[in-house]
Scaffold this motif. Sequence first.
Motif: not given
Ligand SMILES: [Zn+2]
Length: 437
Positions: A264, A324, A326
């Motif tokens: 991010s 995201c 992640c």
């Molecule tokens: Zn992330």
Amino acid sequence: MQRQPTEHWNPTIETMPRNALRDLQSERLIRQVHHVYNNSAFFREFYDAAGVKPSDIKSIDDITKLPIMSKDDLRRFRGSHGDPFCGTLCVPVGALKKVHKSTGTSGAPNVFGLSEADWDQSAENFARMLYRVGVRAGYRTNNWLEAAMTWHGYSMTAWGARKIGATVFALEFDNRSVVQTNLELLAGADLSAIFIYHPEIEVQYLRQHGLVPTEIHPNLSFIYSAFLCTDARRKILEDAWGVPYWNMGASGDQYIPASECHLSAPALHYPEDQFVVETVDSKTLLPVAPGAEGELVLTNLWAEATPFLRYRMEDVVAVNDAPCGCGSTHARVNYRGRYAWSVAVGERRIFSDDVENILWAHPKTEFSAYQLIKEHAQPQDRLHVRSTVRGEAEYGLSELLTDQLERELGVPVTIEFVEPETIAVGTVKFVRVTTRD
Ligand SMILES: [Zn+2]
């Protein structure tokens, strides 16, 4: 620089589907609106004046029915009622476990605090924030906030680190002694991560004393802090410290636990189960289109002592709520800069960070103090920049920087080299934007 993969402190919450997240926000917003209306003099007065009742809020979609509050609203209440909590305290004073104040960057500081339950929740929130940047059980890290600025809400980050299972060294006698404390006094302590504060002072000290952080602490894996971080600033920090830099949220009042993941960056993940994140037009206070730049407005969904609802943060951001890489489903907030630190030039809005990113990439103006001159009538035709310069300004430097600023920012630019005293406040701060008629 190589970044570590992101894992989550609380995977269930951080990867929950967005519709479930919205439901959680609805439930918590309804509870929070009743709570502040019934227990806070400020909110009762504020909502009554706007003609809003708690029963008007039936889901998160109704949040726009609530008026947006600003620091000025709090100051007004304080001025007329003489209450340092500005009428926002929703629990008896005796229920406060800790009282904090803001830095007062833009006026008189706010006073706020944490109940026992708030203390636990903020430690949990900061654990999520710190885990995302890489703090792990068994790590050794410092916390200059708890050492030298315990009045600041962000000093709760020390409890976030402890919750993860890290050992916290809080020994700095002031926030300008991060390097002396952690690389000299604590040489041999095998620190894993260092929480920095004044990048300019710290990098200068490292260079002057020839300190190599990774030789002093061989397991040092990253440095971290909470300030608006331009690419130029990040590069200088990572070169000087020899490890990655990770950025976090930047506001103590409301204990905001936002931080970057490795994908991010430079945007910060916000825990949307704890805060509602909105972006509005600074003039009309109406929501901007999804993803568009606007002023950040936050609603605290967790605190019982001094929660602020629909609170203007004075930062211009863009919010991305797509999941995201992640795995987090929580919004990524990209900071453009402080609205107060920007000028309108023709059709464009130029932030001090835009200018810093270009100036600081040059050796002669690395870490320079700089200033944008804002004309009284906005927008102005031209961007005026003042900057200090290291040593003598070499021939052609002014033209080179002007050319680069014009090319990258797309506006006409005038640059002027000045002495540090012209724009400095104290020894490290400078006034980023000054207004002239
Ligand atoms: Zn992330």
